[in-house]
Design an enzyme around this catalytic site. Structure first.
Site, PDB file in Angstrom:
ATOM      1  CD1 TRP A   1      31.102 -10.287   9.748  1.00  0.00           C
ATOM      2  CD2 TRP A   1      31.146  -9.615  11.788  1.00  0.00           C
ATOM      3  NE1 TRP A   1      32.434  -9.073   9.959  1.00  0.00           N
ATOM      4  CE2 TRP A   1      31.427  -8.955  10.867  1.00  0.00           C
ATOM      5  CE3 TRP A   1      30.777  -9.826  13.121  1.00  0.00           C
ATOM      6  CZ2 TRP A   1      32.261  -7.516  11.728  1.00  0.00           C
ATOM      7  CZ3 TRP A   1      31.257  -8.353  14.269  1.00  0.00           C
ATOM      8  CH2 TRP A   1      31.826  -7.562  13.469  1.00  0.00           C
ATOM      9  CG  HIS A   2      24.815 -13.222  12.778  1.00  0.00           C
ATOM     10  ND1 HIS A   2      23.808 -13.091  13.342  1.00  0.00           N
ATOM     11  CD2 HIS A   2      25.604 -13.806  13.326  1.00  0.00           C
ATOM     12  CE1 HIS A   2      24.387 -12.935  14.852  1.00  0.00           C
ATOM     13  NE2 HIS A   2      25.382 -13.294  14.907  1.00  0.00           N
TER      14      HIS A   2
ATOM     15  CG  HIS B   1      24.068 -13.754  18.399  1.00  0.00           C
ATOM     16  ND1 HIS B   1      25.666 -13.044  18.088  1.00  0.00           N
ATOM     17  CD2 HIS B   1      23.502 -13.137  18.826  1.00  0.00           C
ATOM     18  CE1 HIS B   1      24.811 -11.953  19.033  1.00  0.00           C
ATOM     19  NE2 HIS B   1      24.027 -11.814  19.167  1.00  0.00           N
TER      20      HIS B   1
END
Length: 625
Positions: free
Chosen positions: A552-553, A596
């Site tokens: 989800w990056h 992240h």
């Protein structure tokens, strides 16, 4: 919420921000520090303020699939992974993905921001030039400015001296912001088993990271979280930037307002630059417009911002014609250069006599209720976090590193004349990263989070997320229809570049080897996933393809690059061919980094605020340096 539709429809604001997520709320709060500046934020999701399902830490993945918290995006079917779609969840509501992420506070390596570091004197200071971004054409986007702006967001509280001694922590040479609005801290409960896991990684050859919060991230370390120690709840964009400022008369936030498109001024003749005048949005089934006196700023994220540009007539004319949209700015880079981090998990069963409390026990309803009650008192598993991280070079974890790098280099050179504009430059930087950067990430997770073999009843597990951070593969995101309600077509093109899979296989092999290294060796009984049936490189590759998920990056879909190299925005984040339309979110990242993305989304918004206010100089040096 203070704002109603009557406060917004047919009104005028200096700045209209499309998206009330991590970047959007940060930017809105900063711009409204000037009482003479009016800002409207339009957020498609609900407010969700005070919702314990969001605020309670260690609720990993519990929001996914729930429409009140998450956009349940899906990629198109991926031939390389068995012709299946992949879920790309994103936060829905104020705070965006900062409301549903896993609370990790990780920053990029300075080498990945500055590339091959070059020290240059400037006004009596030594400026570390920003090679990976700045060499790609973006003056001022350097590590010094990154640190300056992220410190504005951070309010770091170190652990007690007792905890520091128990976990061998040393913050003497760390430097984080302490006066910002976002609470950064270590969770109040840290199991001693985490220390043994970290020792295992060091014994496996990944040393302690020197200053992981200040650009020296290579190695093993405990990372803080977006965690409020006073309330034992999540700190995120809504608590940090919205709630403290919601009563500002110049800060208007309307939720449940889905932006459809940006409309240029009526005198736009198609020859001059696009001047954003109106934002069209839908609220409770009705379509409205609102007027921008100065600028429109897209903060819808890497998945939705390219779609908004295309719905507004800005993008590749071929793509626009395909869905029946008129071309107002022919900008081929929109929706291209998409880069995504991906991961799999390796899990080991813990011995019954090992004293390591893991999230596995929450599968029992009575135990879950017990820990929900403990959280209200400031203890228990819901006051824990994901804190164990290791970043290694490929050569540190694989004897095949030179062979893989040589094969990748040969392919890049062979295809040099066939890449789209700008990609060859990126691939050369990625080859250097394969040799020298710590892009192989291993995240320890206290529990079972792997596939496909299910956990045994009553057993506890330790898992390692194996995250690929430097993908050579590039995907695309484009509008699939001129109807804003139709999801864009998201195609990551997984494994279009073979090197990604080759590197990932080596990373999985390293993670599996950790069970044979002390002290983890003495703590575990057997491997659950991938499991003993997966042995050869080919079998590992097949397993990866069958169980992989996104991290989800997503980044890069509206890259900050020169237009000739496929760029969408310039170094001031202004969309090429427009007068007053900017993009402020992770879609502008031109080349992904091994970290992240949460912290970088805040940093981009903080720097953007100064750019918009005219307070930014590309060569500016942090006062602390």
């Amino acid at each position: 919420m203070a704002a109603t539709i009557d406060d917004v429809k047919d009104k005028s604001f200096d700045y209209i921000i499309c998206g009330g997520g991590t970047a959007g709320l940060t930017l809105g709060a900063r711009l409204t520090e000037d009482p003479n500046t009016t800002v409207l934020v339009l957020e498609a999701g609900a407010a969700n303020i005070g919702d314990m399902n969001i605020l309670r830490p260690a609720s990993y993945g519990s929001h996914f699939g729930k429409v009140e918290y998450s956009w349940n995006h899906e990629t198109i079917k991926q031939v390389s992974t068995g012709n299946v779609t992949h879920s790309w969840q994103r936060g829905k509501g104020l705070g965006g993905s900062s409301a549903i992420n896993f609370l990790c506070w990780i920053k990029p390596s300075a080498k990945e921001i500055d590339g091959n570091t070059i020290a240059e004197p400037l006004h009596g200071h030594i400026l570390t030039r920003f090679i990976d971004f700045e060499r790609l054409g973006n003056p001022g986007w350097n590590w010094n400015n990154y640190e300056k702006y992220i410190r504005r967001t951070e309010r770091f509280t170190p652990p007690s001296e007792e905890v520091q001694r128990a976990l061998n922590m040393n913050f003497d040479n760390w430097s984080l912001g302490t006066d910002g609005p976002l609470e950064i801290a270590y969770p109040s409960s840290i199991d001693e088993g985490e220390l043994k896991v970290q020792q295992t990684l060091r014994n496996a050859g990944i040393p302690q990271a020197p200053r992981p919060m200040n650009g020296e991230t290579a190695g093993t370390y405990f990372a803080p979280c977006t965690y409020d120690l006073k309330t034992h709840t999540r700190s995120y964009a809504a608590t940090a930037f919205y709630l403290p400022n919601k009563d500002r008369p110049n800060f208007t936030v309307l939720v449940s307002a889905q932006v459809n498109r940006v409309i240029p001024s009526s005198d736009d003749d198609g020859e001059s630059d696009f001047t954003a005048e109106l934002v069209e949005f839908e609220y409770e089934g009705q379509v409205y417009t609102v007027h921008a006196k100065k600028e429109v700023i897209l903060c819808a994220g890497a998945l939705k911002t390219p779609q908004l540009l295309e719905l507004s007539g800005i993008g590749n004319s071929t793509v626009l014609r395909k869905v029946g949209l008129p071309t107002k700015v022919d900008l081929p880079g929109v929706g291209r250069n998409v880069q995504e981090h991906v991961l799999v998990a390796v899990s080991f069963e813990l011995k019954d006599d090992v004293k390591f409390e893991t999230l596995d026990v929450l599968a029992d309803p009575e135990t879950l209720e017990k820990h929900l009650d403990l959280h209200s008192k400031g203890s228990g598993l819901f006051t824990t976090g994901i804190i164990g991280f290791s970043f290694a070079t490929l050569s540190q974890i694989s004897p095949k590193a030179d062979e893989i790098i040589k094969a990748a280099e040969d392919k890049v050179m062979k295809n040099a004349n066939n890449y789209p504009p700008g990609l060859l430059e990126q691939h050369k930087l990625l080859l250097d990263r394969l040799r020298n950067s710590a892009g192989c990430e291993f995240i320890s997770f206290p529990g079972m989070c792997s596939r496909p073999n299910p956990p045994k009843q009553g057993k506890r597990y330790i898992s390692f997320y194996v995250a690929l951070n430097h993908p050579f593969t590039r995907g695309c995101i484009h509008a699939a229809s001129k109807d804003p309600a139709v999801e864009p077509e998201m195609d990551p093109r997984y494994f279009a570049e073979e090197v990604d899979l080759l590197v990932w296989v080596e990373m999985v092999k390293f993670a599996r080897s950790l069970r044979n290294i002390s002290p983890l060796k003495e703590m575990t009984t057997e491997e659950l996933n991938p499991g003993p049936g997966v042995r050869t490189d080919e079998e590992i590759a097949a397993w990866i393809k069958s169980v992989m998920t996104t991290t989800w990056h997503t980044a890069g879909s509206c890259s900050m690059l020169p237009q000739a190299l496929g760029g969408v925005v310039d170094p001031e984040l202004k969309v090429y061919g427009t007068d007053n339309l900017r993009v402020v979110d992770l879609s502008v990242v031109p080349l992904h980094f091994a970290a992240h993305t949460q912290s970088t989304a805040y940093a981009i918004a903080e720097q953007a605020a100064d750019i918009i206010r005219g307070n930014f100089q590309p060569g500016e040096i942090s006062a602390q340096l």
